[in-house]
Design an enzyme around this catalytic site. Structure first.
Site, PDB file in Angstrom:
ATOM      1  N   GLU A 114       0.831  -1.206   0.000  1.00 40.12           N
ATOM      2  CA  GLU A 114       0.000   0.000   0.000  1.00 40.12           C
ATOM      3  C   GLU A 114       0.867   1.258   0.000  1.00 40.12           C
ATOM      4  O   GLU A 114       0.563   2.237  -0.696  1.00 40.12           O
ATOM      5  CB  GLU A 114      -0.955  -0.071   1.191  1.00 40.12           C
ATOM      6  CG  GLU A 114      -2.027  -1.144   0.971  1.00 40.12           C
ATOM      7  CD  GLU A 114      -2.370  -1.990   2.185  1.00 40.12           C
ATOM      8  OE1 GLU A 114      -2.231  -1.492   3.322  1.00 40.12           O
ATOM      9  OE2 GLU A 114      -2.782  -3.153   2.001  1.00 40.12           O
ATOM     10  N   GLU A 134      -4.634  -8.923   3.905  1.00 39.74           N
ATOM     11  CA  GLU A 134      -5.414  -8.449   5.056  1.00 39.74           C
ATOM     12  C   GLU A 134      -6.795  -9.084   5.164  1.00 39.74           C
ATOM     13  O   GLU A 134      -7.207  -9.524   6.242  1.00 39.74           O
ATOM     14  CB  GLU A 134      -5.551  -6.912   5.007  1.00 39.74           C
ATOM     15  CG  GLU A 134      -4.252  -6.157   5.242  1.00 39.74           C
ATOM     16  CD  GLU A 134      -3.535  -5.776   3.959  1.00 39.74           C
ATOM     17  OE1 GLU A 134      -2.786  -4.781   3.970  1.00 39.74           O
ATOM     18  OE2 GLU A 134      -3.736  -6.465   2.934  1.00 39.74           O
TER      19      GLU A 134
END
Length: 249
Positions: A114, A134
């Site tokens: 990210e 995640e």
């Protein structure tokens, strides 16, 4: 030994290295804290024009260090602080007046992936492997990627990448637009330096304004984008350096 360090190079490039090779540079509290501090130091140094973010050893970063999960989730306050620290790095990259280049090799996972998406240019080594773990854990992504990635690859592909968490190679990163260019692993840092030097040749204020306008325009309305563009263009026209370059050209 520092987890993230800044080394100056030729006066205009800051090299920010994730330095936990024994843990594939996995993110723990100290690494995130020192990375934030390193970015802040580079931002405050007016001679620095470009930041290159890279990893020591066999990986860029393998994501959250799950051995530290208990420390990160000992209380709601601790978890809040951990997530906010990760998000702070995103804000530093996205709002920086410097161009931030990610030079990625090996594993690039989760929160680190990210951060890479937050960078202005993403150079991937041909051995890069990446994924979003995640949701598979029941967690959630950070780094603004629910907006950034969706606009880059479209909502269907963003859901595919984030929801399923499949592991992908460097060619897939290039195909979907996460990677800018691919290089052999042994050339990735040299290519990042070439790009940084090319960027540093351009007028600092114009580069900073272009980054800000594009990043903000990515989320704004046409009117907002034009307002930012107008203000930045006026400043450019009034700049003596810009006028001199234009006349020379």
């Amino acid at each position: 030994m520092p987890e993230a360090i800044v080394a100056r190079h030729d006066g205009v490039i800051a090299w920010v290295k994730l330095n936990r090779p024994d843990r594939l540079n996995a993110m723990n509290e100290e690494l995130v804290k020192e990375l934030s501090e390193a970015l802040a130091r580079a931002e405050a140094d007016e001679t620095i024009r470009v930041i290159i973010l890279h990893g020591e050893g066999r990986a860029f970063c393998s994501g959250d260090d799950l051995k530290d999960l208990d420390a990160q989730t000992v209380s709601e306050d601790a978890t809040q602080a951990w997530v906010e620290a990760i998000q702070q790095v995103t804000l530093q990259i996205m709002r920086s007046r410097k161009i931030v280049i990610a030079a990625v090799h090996g594993w690039c996972v989760g929160g680190a992936l990210e951060w890479v998406i937050n960078c202005d240019f993403r150079l991937f080594a041909d051995n890069t492997r990446w994924f979003f773990p995640e949701v598979s854990y029941g967690f959630f992504v950070t780094g603004g990627v629910t907006a950034l990635l969706t606009k880059q690859v479209g909502p269907q592909m963003a859901k595919d990448l984030i929801m399923f968490g499949d592991r992908h190679d460097a060619k897939k990163a290039l195909e979907v637009g996460i990677a800018w260019k691919l290089f052999p692993e042994d050339q990735i840092l040299a290519e990042a330096e070439k790009l940084a030097s090319r960027i540093a040749e351009r007028p600092a204020e114009s580069v900073a304004e272009i980054k800000r306008a594009i990043n903000e325009g990515f989320h704004s309305s046409l009117a907002d984008a034009m307002r930012i563009e107008t203000a930045a263009t006026v400043r450019g026209f009034l700049s003596a350096e810009s006028q001199a370059r234009a006349k020379e050209f």
